[in-house]
Scaffold this motif. Structure first.
Motif, PDB file in Angstrom:
ATOM      1  N   GLY A  30       0.787  -1.228   0.000  1.00  0.00           N
ATOM      2  CA  GLY A  30       0.000   0.000   0.000  1.00  0.00           C
ATOM      3  C   GLY A  30       0.814   1.271   0.000  1.00  0.00           C
ATOM      4  N   ARG A  31       2.126   1.177  -0.259  1.00  0.00           N
ATOM      5  CA  ARG A  31       2.970   2.368  -0.242  1.00  0.00           C
ATOM      6  C   ARG A  31       2.954   3.078  -1.592  1.00  0.00           C
ATOM      7  NH1 ARG A  31       8.050  -0.437   2.836  1.00  0.00           N
ATOM      8  NH2 ARG A  31       7.198  -0.323   4.958  1.00  0.00           N
ATOM      9  N   LYS A  32       3.022   4.393  -1.532  1.00  0.00           N
ATOM     10  CA  LYS A  32       3.195   5.191  -2.732  1.00  0.00           C
ATOM     11  C   LYS A  32       4.689   5.339  -2.998  1.00  0.00           C
ATOM     12  CE  LYS A  32       2.374   9.740  -4.800  1.00  0.00           C
ATOM     13  NZ  LYS A  32       1.701  11.057  -4.671  1.00  0.00           N
ATOM     14  N   ILE A  33       5.082   5.207  -4.252  1.00  0.00           N
ATOM     15  CA  ILE A  33       6.492   5.320  -4.614  1.00  0.00           C
ATOM     16  C   ILE A  33       6.691   6.516  -5.533  1.00  0.00           C
ATOM     17  CG2 ILE A  33       8.440   4.194  -5.758  1.00  0.00           C
ATOM     18  CD1 ILE A  33       7.192   1.515  -5.097  1.00  0.00           C
ATOM     19  N   TYR A  34       7.705   7.318  -5.229  1.00  0.00           N
ATOM     20  CA  TYR A  34       8.134   8.381  -6.135  1.00  0.00           C
ATOM     21  C   TYR A  34       9.274   7.806  -6.989  1.00  0.00           C
ATOM     22  CZ  TYR A  34       5.397  11.567  -3.259  1.00  0.00           C
ATOM     23  OH  TYR A  34       4.359  12.188  -2.591  1.00  0.00           O
ATOM     24  N   LEU A 339      15.277   1.115   0.969  1.00  0.00           N
ATOM     25  CA  LEU A 339      14.240   2.140   0.848  1.00  0.00           C
ATOM     26  C   LEU A 339      12.899   1.522   0.474  1.00  0.00           C
ATOM     27  CD1 LEU A 339      16.164   4.954  -1.085  1.00  0.00           C
ATOM     28  CD2 LEU A 339      15.089   5.221   1.161  1.00  0.00           C
ATOM     29  N   LEU A 340      12.940   0.567  -0.436  1.00  0.00           N
ATOM     30  CA  LEU A 340      11.702  -0.051  -0.925  1.00  0.00           C
ATOM     31  C   LEU A 340      11.155  -1.101   0.036  1.00  0.00           C
ATOM     32  CD1 LEU A 340      12.764  -0.428  -4.658  1.00  0.00           C
ATOM     33  CD2 LEU A 340      11.042   1.159  -3.771  1.00  0.00           C
ATOM     34  N   GLU A 341      12.050  -1.791   0.717  1.00  0.00           N
ATOM     35  CA  GLU A 341      11.613  -2.888   1.587  1.00  0.00           C
ATOM     36  C   GLU A 341      11.243  -2.434   2.992  1.00  0.00           C
ATOM     37  OE1 GLU A 341      13.319  -7.134   0.609  1.00  0.00           O
ATOM     38  OE2 GLU A 341      14.962  -5.775   1.119  1.00  0.00           O
ATOM     39  N   HIS A 342      11.972  -1.440   3.524  1.00  0.00           N
ATOM     40  CA  HIS A 342      11.868  -1.189   4.956  1.00  0.00           C
ATOM     41  C   HIS A 342      11.599   0.260   5.360  1.00  0.00           C
ATOM     42  CE1 HIS A 342      13.287  -5.270   5.511  1.00  0.00           C
ATOM     43  NE2 HIS A 342      14.377  -5.012   4.822  1.00  0.00           N
ATOM     44  N   PHE A 343      11.540   1.187   4.396  1.00  0.00           N
ATOM     45  CA  PHE A 343      11.426   2.591   4.825  1.00  0.00           C
ATOM     46  C   PHE A 343      10.225   3.266   4.184  1.00  0.00           C
ATOM     47  CE2 PHE A 343      12.405   7.141   4.789  1.00  0.00           C
ATOM     48  CZ  PHE A 343      12.676   7.325   6.136  1.00  0.00           C
ATOM     49  N   GLU A 344       9.597   4.124   4.970  1.00  0.00           N
ATOM     50  CA  GLU A 344       8.496   4.941   4.453  1.00  0.00           C
ATOM     51  C   GLU A 344       8.309   6.164   5.347  1.00  0.00           C
ATOM     52  OE1 GLU A 344       5.443   5.256   6.170  1.00  0.00           O
ATOM     53  OE2 GLU A 344       5.831   3.755   7.741  1.00  0.00           O
ATOM     54  N   VAL A 345       7.796   7.210   4.756  1.00  0.00           N
ATOM     55  CA  VAL A 345       7.379   8.407   5.476  1.00  0.00           C
ATOM     56  C   VAL A 345       5.933   8.659   5.070  1.00  0.00           C
ATOM     57  CG1 VAL A 345       7.686  10.887   5.768  1.00  0.00           C
ATOM     58  CG2 VAL A 345       9.695   9.415   5.511  1.00  0.00           C
ATOM     59  N   ASP A 346       5.048   8.557   6.041  1.00  0.00           N
ATOM     60  CA  ASP A 346       3.609   8.702   5.759  1.00  0.00           C
ATOM     61  C   ASP A 346       3.176   7.743   4.642  1.00  0.00           C
ATOM     62  OD1 ASP A 346       3.438  10.709   7.688  1.00  0.00           O
ATOM     63  OD2 ASP A 346       3.937  12.272   6.223  1.00  0.00           O
ATOM     64  N   ALA A 383       9.998  13.807  -2.430  1.00  0.00           N
ATOM     65  CA  ALA A 383      10.956  12.717  -2.603  1.00  0.00           C
ATOM     66  C   ALA A 383      12.274  13.010  -1.904  1.00  0.00           C
ATOM     67  CB  ALA A 383      11.189  12.480  -4.093  1.00  0.00           C
ATOM     68  N   VAL A 384      12.764  14.233  -2.014  1.00  0.00           N
ATOM     69  CA  VAL A 384      14.021  14.590  -1.349  1.00  0.00           C
ATOM     70  C   VAL A 384      13.839  14.582   0.164  1.00  0.00           C
ATOM     71  CG1 VAL A 384      15.795  16.360  -1.067  1.00  0.00           C
ATOM     72  CG2 VAL A 384      14.842  15.898  -3.332  1.00  0.00           C
ATOM     73  N   HIS A 385      12.666  14.974   0.641  1.00  0.00           N
ATOM     74  CA  HIS A 385      12.394  14.892   2.083  1.00  0.00           C
ATOM     75  C   HIS A 385      12.480  13.444   2.567  1.00  0.00           C
ATOM     76  CE1 HIS A 385      10.593  15.529   5.998  1.00  0.00           C
ATOM     77  NE2 HIS A 385       9.649  14.639   5.703  1.00  0.00           N
ATOM     78  N   ILE A 386      11.927  12.530   1.793  1.00  0.00           N
ATOM     79  CA  ILE A 386      11.996  11.112   2.159  1.00  0.00           C
ATOM     80  C   ILE A 386      13.457  10.655   2.176  1.00  0.00           C
ATOM     81  CG2 ILE A 386      11.422   8.773   1.368  1.00  0.00           C
ATOM     82  CD1 ILE A 386       8.789   9.998   0.273  1.00  0.00           C
ATOM     83  N   LEU A 387      14.239  11.071   1.172  1.00  0.00           N
ATOM     84  CA  LEU A 387      15.662  10.720   1.134  1.00  0.00           C
ATOM     85  C   LEU A 387      16.388  11.250   2.361  1.00  0.00           C
ATOM     86  CD1 LEU A 387      18.183   9.647  -0.370  1.00  0.00           C
ATOM     87  CD2 LEU A 387      18.317  11.878  -1.526  1.00  0.00           C
ATOM     88  N   ALA A 390      15.463   9.228   5.382  1.00  0.00           N
ATOM     89  CA  ALA A 390      16.030   7.876   5.277  1.00  0.00           C
ATOM     90  C   ALA A 390      17.499   7.870   5.681  1.00  0.00           C
ATOM     91  CB  ALA A 390      15.854   7.352   3.850  1.00  0.00           C
ATOM     92  N   LEU A 391      18.223   8.888   5.242  1.00  0.00           N
ATOM     93  CA  LEU A 391      19.649   8.939   5.562  1.00  0.00           C
ATOM     94  C   LEU A 391      19.900   9.122   7.056  1.00  0.00           C
ATOM     95  CD1 LEU A 391      20.903  11.097   2.541  1.00  0.00           C
ATOM     96  CD2 LEU A 391      21.436   8.696   2.989  1.00  0.00           C
TER      97      LEU A 391
END
Length: 396
Positions: A30-34, A339-346, A383-387, A390-391
């Protein structure tokens, strides 16, 4: 048990597409991907091209000529003339995308174990094309610290051996966005003439040049007609990636006659896509003016946001719609998968292209990614906020 070929074993996976299974799993959650990983523009295809396919009166969808339809090639020659590139339709072979053009060319001008010098990093599929042709890539390494500027002439000449047949550049560059100047092109032309090499330029991003710069084609350089070969495509220019129409352009008749033999072996490029591509040539300049303005704004937004992240390094693109970003991580292959397997923001995450696949030199680019700024500005900011977030939490 039967085995596959060495060529098949050596063929690399696409650094752009190999993360697709992990993206599909993220979507299932159910995640949205940029999608920052692939150069698929979100710009609308010119309506004139779409209408040409919708409103044609074809009753039999037949083969076209192996070199492409004559009317399309004549209009292509007129297009090049507007860009101060003076060729005739007989100097053009239409191909199924720029990819086929490069495959045909590699097979036409190089034998197995011959060498092609390529400024690095470079479009990842150049490695695949070289493997398919049995050709060896000799990299002329560029550096993020000087914005991936063209290496010195001395660097190129040191790489030339008796097996060297060609120099290949992408201008403007994928994945760097670097633009080679008229002076750069003339220097490369001089090397090609001096050492009797082919100079091949992938110019598919010709229209996308920023900050007042102008694109200078290798076909505009003097005295290089028998050495110069241009690879081109409609994919990015008209946001027609799915058309799969490219072309190969050269005044070297022997090269073109040889390429044509490969073109005949695959019969013909797709008819409907040529109809769309021919119509697209009538796209008004206002379309490109708007697109370039949009890409400049996206580039500026992306670079501005990236520069706010500590310990991150980014090159400034002068063309195309890509940039290379150096991250404070050890391995971006692992990071991109995480990033795809384990990370999300909202419940949102990003998909990037690890840059190691854009290098042939082992160990280079392992801490870099390529970002394609083919999303709107709001999406790029998110997208940059998510990056950035994540870092903060990623552990090598």
């Amino acid at each position: 048990m039967p085995t596959i070929s060495k060529k098949g074993r050596d063929m690399p996976s696409s650094p752009i597409r190999k993360l697709v299974p992990y993206a599909e799993q993220a979507i299932e959650k159910g995640r949205k991907i940029y999608y920052l990983n692939i150069g698929q523009p979100d710009i609308r295809t010119p309506e004139i091209a779409l209408e040409a396919v919708k409103n044609n009166d074809i009753e039999i969808l037949s083969y076209s000529r192996s070199e492409g339809s004559e009317t399309y090639r004549k209009k292509l020659a007129q297009y090049y003339s507007k860009h101060a590139i003076h060729v005739t339709y007989k100097d053009i072979v239409v191909t199924t995308g720029a990819s086929e053009a490069l495959l045909f060319l590699f097979s036409s001008i190089m034998d197995p174990e011959d060498e092609v010098i390529i400024s690095e990093p470079f479009y990842a599929n150049y490695i695949a094309f070289s493997k398919a042709s049995g050709v060896n890539i000799i990299p002329a390494v560029c550096n993020i610290d000087d914005n991936f500027a063209l290496p010195s002439i001395e660097t190129f000449e040191k790489l030339i051996t008796p097996k060297t047949k060609a120099i290949l550049i992408c201008n403007p560059g994928n994945p760097t966005g670097c633009l080679y100047t008229e002076d750069d092109i003339k220097k490369l032309a001089a090397i090609a003439i001096k050492h009797d090499l082919f100079l091949v330029a992938d110019e598919v991003y010709r229209e996308f040049v920023y900050d007042g710069h102008k694109h200078f084609s290798i076909l505009q350089a003097e005295g290089i007609d028998q050495h110069a070969v241009v690879i081109d495509s409609v994919s990015k220019r008209y946001s027609m990636c799915g058309a799969r129409i490219g072309c190969l352009v050269s005044k070297n008749k022997t090269v073109m006659q040889t390429v044509l033999k490969f073109a005949q072996a695959r019969l013909s490029p797709p008819t409907y896509a040529q109809i769309a591509s021919e119509a697209a040539l009538d796209t008004p300049q206002s379309y490109f003016d708007d697109v370039i303005k949009e890409y400049v704004e996206r580039r500026n937004t992306l670079i501005s946001e990236l520069q706010k992240i500590d310990k991150l390094k980014v090159a400034l693109p002068q063309g195309a719609f890509y940039c290379i970003v150096e991250l404070p991580v050890k391995n971006t292959d692992d990071f991109a998968q995480w990033l795809l397997e384990h990370f999300e923001v909202d419940n949102e995450t990003i998909m990037v292209a690890p840059a190691e696949g854009f290098y042939s030199t082992p160990g280079i680019g392992v801490n870099q990614i390529r970002i394609a700024y083919v999303l709107d500005k709001e999406s790029l900011i998110k997208a940059v906020h998510i990056l950035k977030e994540a870092l903060k939490v990623y552990k090598d």
